[in-house]
Enzyme design. Structure first.
Site, PDB file in Angstrom:
ATOM      1  N   PHE A 154       0.807  -1.226   0.000  1.00 10.62           N
ATOM      2  CA  PHE A 154       0.000   0.000   0.000  1.00 10.62           C
ATOM      3  C   PHE A 154       0.837   1.272   0.000  1.00 10.62           C
ATOM      4  CE2 PHE A 154       0.946  -0.072   4.539  1.00 10.62           C
ATOM      5  CZ  PHE A 154       1.102   1.281   4.812  1.00 10.62           C
ATOM      6  N   LYS A 178      -1.201  -7.591  -9.254  1.00  9.22           N
ATOM      7  CA  LYS A 178      -2.189  -7.553  -8.163  1.00  9.22           C
ATOM      8  C   LYS A 178      -1.802  -6.417  -7.216  1.00  9.22           C
ATOM      9  CE  LYS A 178      -2.751  -8.708  -4.166  1.00  9.22           C
ATOM     10  NZ  LYS A 178      -3.532  -7.599  -3.605  1.00  9.22           N
ATOM     11  N   GLU A 181      -4.935  -3.974  -2.124  1.00  2.77           N
ATOM     12  CA  GLU A 181      -6.384  -3.754  -2.079  1.00  2.77           C
ATOM     13  C   GLU A 181      -6.733  -2.516  -1.252  1.00  2.77           C
ATOM     14  OE1 GLU A 181      -4.555  -5.880  -0.559  1.00  2.77           O
ATOM     15  OE2 GLU A 181      -5.512  -6.885   1.147  1.00  2.77           O
ATOM     16  N   CYS A 286       9.581   1.783   3.448  1.00  2.00           N
ATOM     17  CA  CYS A 286      10.481   0.685   3.806  1.00  2.00           C
ATOM     18  C   CYS A 286      11.907   1.201   3.959  1.00  2.00           C
ATOM     19  CB  CYS A 286      10.441  -0.404   2.755  1.00  2.00           C
ATOM     20  SG  CYS A 286      11.179   0.111   1.214  1.00  2.00           S
TER      21      CYS A 286
END
Ligand code: NAD
Length: 501
Positions: A154, A178, A181, A286
């Site tokens: 995300f 993908k 979400e 990160c």
């Protein structure tokens, strides 16, 4: 629970944006306001299979598309991203929360990879050695693998998808993406622009979902390689599952990055850099710096670090002058505040408590202000866990070597930074530190795409990093050809049963 009155996020299958037939949906929520922006489907198994099948079919022609034709799509794509960067950043801020300038940075760092994908002509060249034996030449072809898949987190919903599909496709592969979400909207807009730039139908496909979608990508026999960026727990699962199914896998995972500050560093520059890297993007990077080790007399800088941190503004990412936007979700907020409580319980000194900040006009937002702990030890939970919020742990060391030892004992190896004016100290650090990305007076040393992202140890599984030269190796099979041509009039020679050419 989902809201059916908001727009639904589409799947991309074989060049068509299609409505999922699933019954499982999730809301995409603005983290500053809790406004529901869209609903995202958890694609059905049949839809996911259709996406992989479309990519497999498209590979038959795409793999033979001339390299110049592939490169020109990315030349056009970079221009389209550039032209739409403000709109992309606004979409990103709405669903992810980071400030608008930071959102533009997120898009821009991805755009740089797209620019690099346009150089695929020189990146995907093989090698040739002439006369490896009498009349024999050996050369390599870097051939695309087939269908590749990408699973993204995300926190950089523009940059990280752009780490993956442009380079995979430029190399001649087809792709199934993908996205996270939690914030798929900017990713989908980037995908639309990729089609506008000329990516042919079936070459890029998008499915949405969670665990089932990820497992399908790891298991599907027609997928040859999986790129993952996200948490260590999920990345380890993806690496193991995809590898066991015979696929290439590269997983960039969680982190706990440390800065070392030596007393000879430029104080104001160092403090500025620490503030930006520790609290920017609400610590959800990160490559953030959630740990700083103050060495020797630099320990006296702590009060000023705290005072400077108090000046940072917590507000919605759309508000001018904001330094720290909301964290991604209510669950993330709860986890971060829980970890702060744990830090207090375990005896770290809470120098600055960012819990429950007052943010006028955004009472419902997932805000946590900048938080500083001092007296942190390597045994504490706030040190051992990736907090992924605006929480800085301050540690102490008597010497550079003691600080290096602390970092090398930590399992993670994503990034680190040293602040000093000493070239000798910098060189010693560069040699001795066991971390894959090293900054010398550079707080967030993410390499530009001429290089590759090179996290190490527990922050990464797989030996090749995303983007740059390494990813060309990851997304291609090296085929080595050794060839000899006989003259028309040569005689048959003798049978040779020894190992020679
Ligand atoms: P995450 O691991 O929760 O999610 C990443 C992806 O995995 C998402 O697409 C998600 O749908 C999927 N997923 C989530 N749970 C899953 C499960 N149980 N099984 C299978 N798939 C699952 O990560 P996140 O919270 O979205 O992102 C934050 C994390 O990503 C942090 O740990 C951060 O350090 C890491 N990260 C690493 C890098 C890097 O380059 N090393 C870059 C960015 C983020």
């Amino acid at each position: 629970m989902t809201s059916s009155s908001v727009p639904s996020v589409k799947l991309l299958i074989n060049g068509e944006f299609v409505e999922s037939k699933t019954t499982q949906w999730r809301d995409v929520v603005n983290p500053a306001t809790q406004q529901v922006l869209a609903r995202v489907p958890f694609a059905t198994a049949a839809e996911m299979d259709a996406a992989v099948a479309a990519a497999k079919e498209a590979f038959k022609t795409w793999r033979k598309t001339p390299i110049g034709a592939r490169a020109r799509i990315f030349l056009k794509y970079q221009q389209l991203i550039r032209d739409n960067i403000k709109e992309l950043a606004a979409l990103l801020t709405a669903e992810q929360g980071k400030t608008l300038p930071d959102a533009e940075g997120d898009v821009f760092r991805g755009l740089e990879v797209v620019e690099h994908a346009a150089s695929i002509g020189t990146l995907q060249m093989g090698e040739l050695a002439n006369n490896v034996a009498g009349g024999v030449d050996t050369y390599t072809l870097l051939q695309p693998l087939g269908v590749c898949a990408g699973i993204t987190p995300f926190n950089f919903p523009a940059m990280i998808p752009l780490w993956m599909f442009p380079m995979a496709i430029a190399c001649g592969n087809t792709f199934v993406l993908k996205p996270s979400e939690q914030d798929p909207l900017v990713t989908m807009r980037l995908v639309e622009l990729a089609l506008e730039a000329g990516v042919p139908k079936g070459v890029l496909n998008v499915i949405h979902g969670g665990v089932d979608a990820v497992n399908l990508l790891c298991d599907h026999p027609d997928i040859k390689a999986v790129s993952f960026v996200g948490s260590t727990q999920v990345g380890t699962h993806v690496y193991n599952r995809a590898s066991q199914n015979g696929k290439r896998a590269q997983c960039m995972m969680g982190a706990k990055n440390h800065a070392i500050v030596l007393p000879d560093a430029n104080k104001q520059q160092t403090l500025n850099n620490l503030l930006g890297a520790s609290f920017g993007a609400a610590g959800q990077r990160c490559m953030a710096l959630p740990v700083v080790i103050l060495v020797g007399e630099a320990q006296a800088w702590l009060p000023e670090l705290i005072e400077r941190t108090k000046t940072l503004k917590v507000n919605a990412g759309t508000e001018p002058g904001t330094d720290i936007g909301p964290v991604i979700s209510c669950a993330a907020l709860e986890r971060i505040t829980g970890l702060i409580a744990k830090g207090v319980e375990e005896g770290a000194k809470l120098e600055l408590d960012g819990r429950n900040p007052h943010v006028p006009g955004y009472q419902d937002g997932n805000f946590v202000g900048p938080t500083i702990f001092s007296g942190v030890t390597a045994q504490m939970t706030v040190y051992r866990e990736e907090i992924f919020g605006p929480v800085l742990c301050v540690m102490q060391a008597a010497s550079l070597q003691e600080a290096i030892d602390i970092i090398n004992a930590n399992p993670n190896g994503n990034g680190t930074a040293l602040f000093t004016r000493s070239g000798a100290a910098a060189r010693h650090f560069q040699e001795e530190i066991d971390v894959g990305q090293v900054g010398i007076n550079v707080p967030i040393p993410v390499p530009v795409p001429l290089f590759s992202f090179s996290g190490s140890r527990a922050s990464k599984l797989g030996d090749l990093g995303p983007y740059g030269k390494q990813v060309v190796t990851f997304y291609t099979q090296t085929k080595t050809v050794t060839q000899r041509w006989f003259d028309e009039d040569a005689d048959g020679g003798a049978v040779n049963t020894t190992i020679t050419l």
